[in-house]
Scaffold this active site. Structure first.
Site, short mmCIF file in Angstrom:
data_model
loop_
_atom_site.label_atom_id
_atom_site.label_comp_id
_atom_site.label_asym_id
_atom_site.label_seq_id
_atom_site.Cartn_x
_atom_site.Cartn_y
_atom_site.Cartn_z
N ASP A 177 -0.38 -5.13 5.73
CA ASP A 177 -1.49 -5.89 5.16
C ASP A 177 -1.40 -6.01 3.64
OD1 ASP A 177 -1.85 -3.08 5.22
OD2 ASP A 177 -3.92 -3.38 4.56
N GLU A 178 -2.05 -7.04 3.16
CA GLU A 178 -2.39 -7.20 1.74
C GLU A 178 -1.21 -7.06 0.77
OE1 GLU A 178 -6.95 -6.05 1.24
OE2 GLU A 178 -5.68 -4.29 1.50
N CYS A 179 -0.10 -7.73 1.06
CA CYS A 179 0.98 -7.72 0.08
C CYS A 179 0.68 -8.74 -1.02
CB CYS A 179 2.31 -8.07 0.75
SG CYS A 179 2.99 -6.63 1.61
N GLU A 185 -1.42 -9.93 9.06
CA GLU A 185 -0.35 -10.56 8.30
C GLU A 185 0.99 -10.55 9.00
OE1 GLU A 185 -2.67 -8.54 7.17
OE2 GLU A 185 -3.18 -8.92 5.07
N HIS A 213 0.85 -1.21 0.00
CA HIS A 213 0.00 0.00 0.00
C HIS A 213 0.88 1.26 0.00
CE1 HIS A 213 -4.06 -1.61 0.61
NE2 HIS A 213 -3.55 -2.52 1.40
#
Lengths: 674, 674
Positions: free
Chosen positions: A313-315, A365, A258
């Site tokens: 988060d959200e890699c 995560e 992000h």
């Protein structure tokens, strides 16, 4: 209510009492129609009246923060009553005495005592607390108790012993997707104080922008903020403002993903072969860590809180695996995949954060087998990941279920308990690791313009879940109190109700858009991620349409649905029948007034089918009411055609849900086919 | 519209055009539905659309004040549209170009050029002005032109040449009777800017309080402000804020009377044998002048404006004549009476003010045969005193007729012309001494809580009188534009509409007080000084009742009265009949809903007879409509009884006027008795 020396029983009794009383009645009769509901309430007799002679005095420990809190209290009390109170209290004539035992920590700490004891008789008010935090909480309780009746402005005689259930009760505001101006932050901190929330989780950057001043790396804000960023002086002002309200400020700098906005000024941080095509930082370069160590040093000096949120988060592992240079590094160092690479990154960042005497916080995560035990996990994935973290001894904060950007109902959020679901199976020892929760106000589909109407009043339901005893969970009672609180919140700061009204006026070009209000009162934006499927959102989207303007939850539609349920189950009162008919008539007749007006504005023109659907839904509803009332059998084909229409009308149109459609379907389903 | 080279004719034509067009239509069709109406408008073809690519650039002279004005403009444009404009304008891609020829005076001066030329085509906007003041005015014109239609947000293609008729266009805010907080001052300055007003007359003290910091004489604020006073830093902030908006700040320190608050700290100034029993200063002591010279020195350094207002109104000669010491002084110095003593005082003060390089301004009373010719007279007594001052060569500012605290209609204020009445007979040379006018917001019966709803929107009508050509005076057209402007004003700052709504919610304890709103929409506070006869006001009066909450002028009642006039004169349209009936039904049926609610609050309980009178008025009105419609003769006794009732219902009750009573009387008077 008598309370024996067996204190635990007493609390239990009090809790049951509260639960039993709350749903019954509106503010007038209910002595504690407030949110979050206090832990322990003993109702007294009579009431304490507030007039021009009202003043407060302080005994025991005092500090400038408390003096400011008293003045703020008097200012809000003035807003609530219109009485011009004297500022210079006459010594010994005050009937509201605050006793503070001692100071709280210089930097507010997780788990500090926030308890207070508030005793209101017909003649005097006493607020006692071990430290200023409890005083702040007690003052808010008093303000919410103020009501008007036939004799004056008053608070009920009552004794309240109150303390929070969870020590971490937060609101995340995402200043990464879109900049949120300082006044908007401030008024939402005011709302947080009123709801006894104590953590402002402030997120500064995302792919879309970088909105805080770094002096060490000024190209961050210069290249990626369009001039809209918080100066460090403003950040310090907000930290002070929050501290005045008993609120910690936990900053978040999301890494390694992000992170596209960072690369506009510092492309070498990027994992992409084209830096601006990647959202991920490069975890393989030493220079990345040198940069982040320096940056973390600067920011951890700016934010005094002990916790420092580094996201995580959200890699997308492909971002790394497809870059030949990074791929080679992974092979050389035997790093099997992107997830393993992120573990390496996280561990390095954790050491950096620790070096600056902070405790790292991260999203789900960051929890990996060898993550140090003092890292706090913010759980967004769901109950099982929260329970797993707690079972493994990690402090954990729940956000799954508290995503207030997704337009769920207050009831849905309310019934999510940090110790519910998988966490219900935790041992008492493990449960202690569940620190609380945080409502998350993401701004990818919300802007500063309508932020307040997404946060409030629903976040009050989350605040109650995190503060009040577990047993308090009656949804009807919560909604009754929420209506009162929603109005009061505008005395405290938030503008959620005003925003809706202003946006309706703006989109219609009409200073008094009556007919549009009728439609607006019964539509909702689609829930969860469906809204993004129906409309494109990016940082230049003007959020000025009806799905932006209306609250995520329609009170009218919810009340109508309750009536429809009672009618179809045969438990409706005559008032229910009358109210249902009166609403259906209003909706049926509204379309003729609204249609010509909708054509006048490009922001309302596509509402035409929604309005005509409302008319049609109402016509079917009126017929169904008649059929049910007279127990009249109806043609099976017509009944089925109506049900088909109602099902289709319940689907999103113009990015809006027409809420009465499914309630009217209940009515039609209750009719008998012949 | 074609404009020939004969410029004067062109202006005249344009003015007639504006006058002719304005009354016809609402904002949608009217290209210049703004206030104050511009001097010269040429309508073009098409419109200029505002979207996310909109930006402004500046050519020619520039300064930080102009940069701030541009940003403020963009912020308001964002409020008007919800479009997230980019701050960093792309060079050469802007379609709004501002050209400023040069600077204005470092300290804004009376009579500086405020003209501007605004040219809007379908593709470009050009704003030209000789100096920043004209730019400020032109930007406000543009903001008011923004509207929504079926194609988007736009402004009409139009060319405007505009300049004010009078150089002194002011608003007095009285921070003497009651303190007015800084945010309230600021948002009303925002409103002033929008209405192109250019003088903020700020009055700091009266008998009730002294609300500004004096460093030389700190006991002034310490003893007489209850802690509520403007620090000098805050005053400087407001002066800067006003200057940014093209507004001069003229301070007033009223002397020698209305001065009781001064004596709490400095009793020797008082003319009273008991200092606190007197409102007048002692003009016979040298120490009085020493004090005032020093004080004036301090304050004239704080306020950069050239004018310094020293009040001088409403002295009671007995205050001096009954004090033996002063009486003796008068005999010794052959001063025949109190008036002569005040002349001596005024002349001394004038020399003090002049010594500090300021021009003295004072109320009517300071005008005496030997008053120096550069003193400016503020006329509150009426047209003859204004004309007399101008005839004698004094600059004069009209306030008589602009007392917005007295709850007159916008139309009444609108039709008061500084060059009307006795001033119409002035020669052109004498007329030049008439500098303009000032609306006066006295706070003896208004507080910071409801100030906005007394100032706005009616002050827009006064602003138009002072800015726009004399010929623009169609009342219906003014009211149509006022409705648009009233809504827009809330984008600019004032909260007049919100205040009414919030106060209704507060007094009812109801988050959505529908039935109370219906009543509130047709009542008005009594006019002129009658309200003070019906209710006691002092600085500790809570201004939280319905007569405080409702606007001074009911739009609904005015529109209903127009319909009643047309019906009774036989010129009504079918829509008129329908609207009248629909309102009368609403009012008749409202009482049953409202009565049980009124009992719940001590602030509404005395409205019960007003509500039942409205029901009765409506019943009579409905019968009269039927009688008129069917041309049906009615019983003479019943008709007379109804007229008697309507006359009594039109009298104040609960400090409120029930406006439809006299309109319904029109209807009954139009019926035929048999």
């Amino acid at each position: 209510m008598f309370c024996s020396a067996r204190f635990a029983n007493c609390i239990l009794l009090a809790v049951l009492f509260v639960v039993a009383v709350l749903p019954v009645t509106a503010q007038e009769k209910n002595p504690v129609s407030i949110m979050p509901a206090p832990a322990h309430v003993t109702q007294g007799e009579g009431e304490f009246f507030i007039d021009g002679s009202f003043s407060i005095t302080s005994e025991g420990y005092d500090e400038p923060r408390l003096a400011r809190a008293r003045q703020r209290f008097m200012d809000i009390l003035h807003k609530e009553t219109g009485i011009p109170f004297k500022r210079a209290a006459v010594v010994n004539q005050s009937h509201f005495i605050i006793q503070t035992a001692g100071p709280s920590a210089p930097v507010q700490r997780l788990g500090e005592d926030e308890s207070y004891h508030l005793e209101i008789s017909t003649t005097d008010v006493r607020l006692r607390a071990p430290n200023p935090l409890g005083v702040l909480r007690g003052l808010q309780t008093f303000l919410q108790l103020v009501r008007i009746n036939e004799k004056g402005f008053s608070v009920p005689a009552v004794t309240i012993d109150d303390a929070p259930r969870f020590p971490w009760r937060g609101l995340l505001i995402d200043s990464g997707h879109r900049f949120v101006p300082i006044p908007v932050i401030k008024r939402n901190l005011d709302g947080m104080e009123a709801m006894k929330l104590n953590v402002f989780h402030w997120r500064f950057a995302d792919d879309q922008g970088f909105h805080i001043e770094s002096r060490k790396f000024p190209l961050l804000q210069e290249r990626a903020s369009d001039g809209l960023y918080y100066s460090q002086a403003e950040v310090r002002e907000i930290i002070e403002y929050a501290r005045d309200r008993g609120i910690r400020v936990v900053p978040e700098f999301d890494m390694p993903c992000h992170a596209k906005s960072w690369f506009k000024g510092y492309p070498d941080l990027s994992a992409g072969t084209d830096p601006l095509q990647s959202s991920a930082m490069d975890p393989t370069r030493e220079s990345t860590y040198t940069f982040l160590a320096s940056f973390t040093g600067e920011m951890s000096a700016l934010f005094p809180d002990l916790y420092f949120h580094t996201g995580g988060d959200e890699c997308d592992a492909k971002e790394w695996e497809t870059n030949p240079r990074i791929h080679e590094y992974m092979q050389v160092h035997s790093i099997k995949d992107g997830a393993a690479l992120q573990i390496m990154f996280t561990n390095t960042i954790e050491r950096i954060v620790t070096r600056h005497r902070k405790i790292m916080e991260g999203w789900d995560e960051v929890l990996q087998p060898d993550t140090p035990k003092d890292v706090v996990i913010q759980s967004w994935r769901g109950p099982s990941s929260l329970a797993e973290a707690a079972r493994n001894g990690y402090g954990v904060v729940l956000s799954s279920g508290y995503y207030i950007d997704l337009n769920q109902s207050a009831a849905e959020h309310y019934l999510v308990d940090p110790l519910g679901g998988d966490a219900a199976a935790l041992t008492p020892e493990q449960s202690k690791h569940v620190l609380g929760g945080e409502a998350t106000m993401w701004t990818d589909i919300v802007s500063a313009d309508n932020l307040d109407n997404r946060i409030w009043p629903r976040t009050a339901a989350i605040a109650e879940r995190l503060w009040s005893p577990e047993e308090i969970k009656d949804v009807d009672g919560m909604y009754q109190r929420l209506a009162t609180v929603s109005q009061k919140l505008e005395y405290y700061g938030p503008r959620h109700r005003l925003i809706t009204e202003e946006m309706l006026e703006r989109m219609s070009g009409d200073p008094d858009p009556d007919a549009l209000r009728v439609l607006a009162a019964v539509v909702q934006p689609p829930r969860m991620y469906e809204r993004q499927d129906l409309r494109t959102f990016n940082e230049s989207t003007a959020l000025n349409r009806l799905d932006d303007a209306v609250p995520p939850e329609s009170d009218t539609a919810r009340e109508f649905d309750g009536i429809a349920q009672r009618i179809s189950s045969g438990t409706a009162t005559p008032q229910d029948w009358q109210q249902a008919r009166s609403w259906l008539l209003l909706w049926r007749d509204n379309d003729a007034k609204l249609q010509p007006l909708l054509k006048r504005s490009f922001l309302t023109v596509d509402l035409a089918p929604v309005s005509s659907n409302l008319r049609h839904v109402a016509e079917i509803g009126l017929q169904a009411l008649d059929d049910l009332h007279e127990n009249h059998p109806v043609s099976a084909e017509l009944r089925q055609a109506n049900i088909d229409f109602l099902k289709s009308a319940a689907k999103p149109q113009a990015v809006l849900l027409l809420m009465p459609a499914s309630s009217v379907e209940r009515l039609v389903q209750a009719t008998k086919a012949n």
